[in-house]
Design an enzyme around this catalytic site. Structure first.
Site, PDB file in Angstrom:
ATOM      1  N   GLU A 148      -0.176   0.851   7.186  1.00 10.20           N
ATOM      2  CA  GLU A 148      -1.097  -0.090   6.559  1.00 10.20           C
ATOM      3  C   GLU A 148      -2.222  -0.443   7.531  1.00 10.20           C
ATOM      4  O   GLU A 148      -2.010  -0.531   8.736  1.00 10.20           O
ATOM      5  CB  GLU A 148      -0.372  -1.368   6.138  1.00 10.20           C
ATOM      6  CG  GLU A 148       0.542  -1.192   4.935  1.00 10.20           C
ATOM      7  CD  GLU A 148      -0.206  -0.912   3.647  1.00 10.20           C
ATOM      8  OE1 GLU A 148      -1.414  -1.241   3.575  1.00 10.20           O
ATOM      9  OE2 GLU A 148       0.410  -0.361   2.720  1.00 10.20           O
ATOM     10  N   CYS A 149      -3.407  -0.682   6.981  1.00  6.08           N
ATOM     11  CA  CYS A 149      -4.561  -0.997   7.818  1.00  6.08           C
ATOM     12  C   CYS A 149      -4.633  -2.472   8.185  1.00  6.08           C
ATOM     13  O   CYS A 149      -5.446  -2.874   9.000  1.00  6.08           O
ATOM     14  CB  CYS A 149      -5.854  -0.599   7.113  1.00  6.08           C
ATOM     15  SG  CYS A 149      -6.186  -1.569   5.629  1.00  6.08           S
ATOM     16  N   GLY A 150      -3.821  -3.299   7.554  1.00  2.00           N
ATOM     17  CA  GLY A 150      -3.839  -4.734   7.837  1.00  2.00           C
ATOM     18  C   GLY A 150      -4.273  -5.578   6.666  1.00  2.00           C
ATOM     19  O   GLY A 150      -3.970  -6.776   6.609  1.00  2.00           O
TER      20      GLY A 150
END
Length: 218
Positions: free
Chosen positions: A204-206
């Site tokens: 996940e990128c955040g």
């Protein structure tokens, strides 16, 4: 947000068509909804669903500057085809500026480097967009089949990173469902997509992970 109420909503929406879920979300938004996109594969499905119900819904896109040419062309094609009310947010550093200071985006083996990259080039401009557009409801194209983290989510969640209701109308749809919708509505798709803030599809990128709130507040 009441956890029991969210559980009840998810039970009610579990077998509903994504179109009905979009309508449900817009009713709760009271005129303050936003749909996010990164123009990855199948994004045309959610965008089409949303503009059918609310043609001028704000479409939030963080262009970090590292997209491949095909993604930019796909974004422009969908903007024209669906007459998207597109709001583009850029990082404070251009891609060229970032690379001059830090080199190329980190690889999948550099977890901390990816988080720093994501915070600077994706999370900050997204947070800025959410602040300016001020939605009550955020519509996303998250699906449970995309990665293990997303499999543990649901159609409706309270997003702790941005403090709003996040609704994913196509959450339970398979790739086959998405393909069928694209064919039914004669919508384009595009596969040459890569997100440098994730480096692979299992990460996940955040935006949708709890660590995002930590870097946003730091």
């Amino acid at each position: 947000m009441n956890a029991e109420l969210i559980q009840q909503w998810n039970a009610e929406l579990r077998d509903r068509h994504p179109r009905d879920i979009v309508r449900w979300a817009l009713q709760r938004a009271e005129g303050r909804a936003v749909v996010s996109t990164n123009f990855r594969p199948y994004e045309a499905v959610l965008l089409h669903l949303c503009v059918q119900e609310l043609p001028d819904i704000p479409v939030l896109w963080v262009d970090h500057g590292f997209n491949r040419p095909a993604t930019y062309r796909h974004a422009e094609e969908l903007r024209r085809l669906l007459n998207l009310n597109l709001h583009i947010y850029h990082p404070k550093l251009s891609a060229a500026h970032y690379q001059a200071l830090h080199g190329p985006p980190p690889g999948p083996e550099d977890e901390e480097g990816l988080r720093r990259f994501s915070a600077l080039m994706k999370l900050e401009p997204f947070q800025r967009g959410i602040r300016e557009l001020a939605p009550r409801v955020w519509l996303t194209a998250l699906r449970k089949v995309q990665n293990p983290h997303r499999a543990g989510l649901d159609v409706v969640v309270w997003d702790e990173n941005f403090k709003l209701l996040k609704v994913s109308p196509v959450f339970h749809w398979s790739d086959a469902d998405m393909e069928a919708y694209l064919r039914q509505h004669n919508l384009p798709n595009e596969w040459d997509y890569f997100d440098p803030a994730k480096a692979d599809e299992k990460r996940e990128c955040g935006l949708h992970a709890r660590w995002g709130s930590q870097v946003l507040s730091s």
